[in-house]
Design a protein around this motif. Sequence first.
Motif, PDB file in Angstrom:
ATOM      1  N   VAL A  62       0.852  -1.189   0.000  1.00  0.00           N
ATOM      2  CA  VAL A  62       0.000   0.000   0.000  1.00  0.00           C
ATOM      3  C   VAL A  62       0.883   1.231   0.000  1.00  0.00           C
ATOM      4  N   LEU A  63       0.612   2.150  -0.923  1.00  0.00           N
ATOM      5  CA  LEU A  63       1.324   3.422  -0.998  1.00  0.00           C
ATOM      6  C   LEU A  63       0.371   4.552  -0.674  1.00  0.00           C
ATOM      7  N   ASP A  64       0.811   5.490   0.156  1.00  0.00           N
ATOM      8  CA  ASP A  64      -0.001   6.677   0.419  1.00  0.00           C
ATOM      9  C   ASP A  64       0.887   7.908   0.396  1.00  0.00           C
ATOM     10  N   ALA A  65       0.390   8.969  -0.236  1.00  0.00           N
ATOM     11  CA  ALA A  65       1.188  10.180  -0.388  1.00  0.00           C
ATOM     12  C   ALA A  65       1.444  10.872   0.942  1.00  0.00           C
ATOM     13  N   ASP A  66       0.593  10.605   1.930  1.00  0.00           N
ATOM     14  CA  ASP A  66       0.745  11.254   3.237  1.00  0.00           C
ATOM     15  C   ASP A  66       0.702  10.182   4.309  1.00  0.00           C
ATOM     16  N   LEU A  67      -0.191  10.313   5.275  1.00  0.00           N
ATOM     17  CA  LEU A  67      -0.363   9.330   6.331  1.00  0.00           C
ATOM     18  C   LEU A  67      -1.482   8.371   5.983  1.00  0.00           C
ATOM     19  N   ALA A  68      -1.330   7.111   6.334  1.00  0.00           N
ATOM     20  CA  ALA A  68      -2.412   6.151   6.158  1.00  0.00           C
ATOM     21  C   ALA A  68      -3.631   6.623   6.941  1.00  0.00           C
ATOM     22  N   GLY A  69      -4.781   6.653   6.283  1.00  0.00           N
ATOM     23  CA  GLY A  69      -5.987   7.126   6.941  1.00  0.00           C
ATOM     24  C   GLY A  69      -6.056   8.620   7.101  1.00  0.00           C
ATOM     25  N   GLY A  70      -5.130   9.361   6.479  1.00  0.00           N
ATOM     26  CA  GLY A  70      -5.089  10.806   6.675  1.00  0.00           C
ATOM     27  C   GLY A  70      -5.768  11.601   5.587  1.00  0.00           C
ATOM     28  N   GLY A  71      -6.392  10.940   4.623  1.00  0.00           N
ATOM     29  CA  GLY A  71      -7.059  11.650   3.539  1.00  0.00           C
ATOM     30  C   GLY A  71      -8.513  11.944   3.856  1.00  0.00           C
ATOM     31  N   GLU A  72      -9.355  11.821   2.831  1.00  0.00           N
ATOM     32  CA  GLU A  72     -10.765  12.176   3.014  1.00  0.00           C
ATOM     33  C   GLU A  72     -11.493  11.213   3.950  1.00  0.00           C
ATOM     34  N   SER A  73     -11.023   9.964   4.068  1.00  0.00           N
ATOM     35  CA  SER A  73     -11.687   9.020   4.975  1.00  0.00           C
ATOM     36  C   SER A  73     -11.630   9.493   6.421  1.00  0.00           C
ATOM     37  N   ALA A  74     -10.583  10.241   6.772  1.00  0.00           N
ATOM     38  CA  ALA A  74     -10.466  10.752   8.134  1.00  0.00           C
ATOM     39  C   ALA A  74     -11.455  11.877   8.403  1.00  0.00           C
ATOM     40  N   ARG A  75     -12.040  12.445   7.364  1.00  0.00           N
ATOM     41  CA  ARG A  75     -12.888  13.614   7.509  1.00  0.00           C
ATOM     42  C   ARG A  75     -14.375  13.267   7.450  1.00  0.00           C
ATOM     43  N   THR A  76     -14.668  11.973   7.321  1.00  0.00           N
ATOM     44  CA  THR A  76     -16.051  11.535   7.293  1.00  0.00           C
ATOM     45  C   THR A  76     -16.670  11.615   8.689  1.00  0.00           C
TER      46      THR A  76
END
Length: 507
Positions: free
Chosen positions: A57-71
């Motif tokens: 798994v590659l993520d540009a930032d932190l795992a879980g730190g994208g839009e899923s964290a803002r739901t």
Amino acid sequence: MTRPRPRGSVPVWGEPGEGRRPPLKSDARTDVCVVGAGAAGLSAAYLLAREGKSVIVLDADLAGGGESARTTAHLACALDAGWAEIERLHGPEAARLAAQSHRVAIERYGAIAREEKIDCGFEEVDGFLFDDSGGDGAGLEAELAAGRRAGIADLELLPRAPLSAFETGPCLRYPRQAQLEPARWLRGLAAAFVRRGGRLYEGTRAAAISGGRRTRVTTSTGRRVDADAVIVATNSPFNDRVTLQGKQEARRTYAIALTVPPEATSAALYWDRREPYHYVRFHSPADGSALLIVGGEDHPTGATDGGDLRYDRLEQWARARFLTAGDVVSRWSGQVVEPLDGLAYIGRDALEGGVAYVATGHSGNGMTYGMIAGILLTDMIMGRRNDWRRVYDPARVTPGAVGRYARRGLDAALQYAAWALPGDVATAKDLAPGCGGTLRCGLRPVAAYRDAAGTLHERSAVCPHLGGLVRWNEAESSWDCQVHGARDDARGRAQNGPAPADLRTAD
């Protein structure tokens, strides 16, 4: 009395990361490479690892730190489009399969939380859909009939929702929905994936995907991952230039958290049918306090009347109905990608000479769709039959939505008219610290931002996706593209697709 209003955009449950994992530092090979460590990416990666597949798994930032964290993490069978509309556009059998997939996804969340011992506050609750407009509930009756035809047998029409705070009028009760804390869930799922042998690299941006003997992901630093299959789970896929972008629309959605007395809380989910709509849940932090979380007031990404105006409207809506609500302790926003025909796009994506899958168009049901994507893509990669496949096929064209596709294309094309308009400011000298705006340097549009220390940062205002112009989002200190919803932070670093790279340096 003037109440405090936090200006930050951090969700009430905080950021998901607990220390950054190292980036990818050398080329690698794997069975499956997943790009994006949000709800969909982590669900697929975890389920594939359980099947014995090697997964990176590659993520540009932190795992879980994208839009899923803002739901706000409503796990629900109540879709934004409504079951009557889903049935009209896709037919009764597709509606039945879509409803089935959401039910299975909710149950799978609970099963994984128990098996992996993920302490994320998972809780089964009822959901209530109400008009909030003083109507007679006729639209709800049509939704009831369509929902039952779709297989939601325990759906029922009630005189009102069980909220003592205000009179909702007639409502639909959706039993066996669920809620959880997204940050804790995402942390727990990432840890479970790693325990099962998965490899997770943060701070690693995927820049390109190509076919060949094996499918290859190339990162922004030139590292390569060769895989039998690639899953692009980046909310809005960066590898799709036009096709999927023309069948969906990026929108901003907003949420606020207000203090309420603990006795005023209700373990349930609530949604109204207004335009723009609102959604409500309660949250009980570990300190014993209680919070009312209200979201909604969506608008197309890049619209001028966003930010503070939307937060103010949410607060007004909440205070008019929940009279015991106290201070606003948190407010934040997120990006939702709305499919024009009401259902997500999950499945095989076109890639010459390689195998790629995509998960996008999750609308306001991102967490539930994230698990659906995990289940469906795992079955497809493992070679198992799954009847959901044709329902969510990214290549589908829905005849009943052709007019919407045309309007979406026209709306996107009209945004290029911004090239003929002057900038927001005449010169960079007009920018105060902490502010941004577009200006013209000859014929070249420039995105200029002056940080709190007074240093000026200038980038090209041309979105690297398809050449639209970004505009300054004052409430969120970001650069937003109106064409297909790409977003960059104040200094031009890509935050959300479909743009494949940062804003270019200004000449």
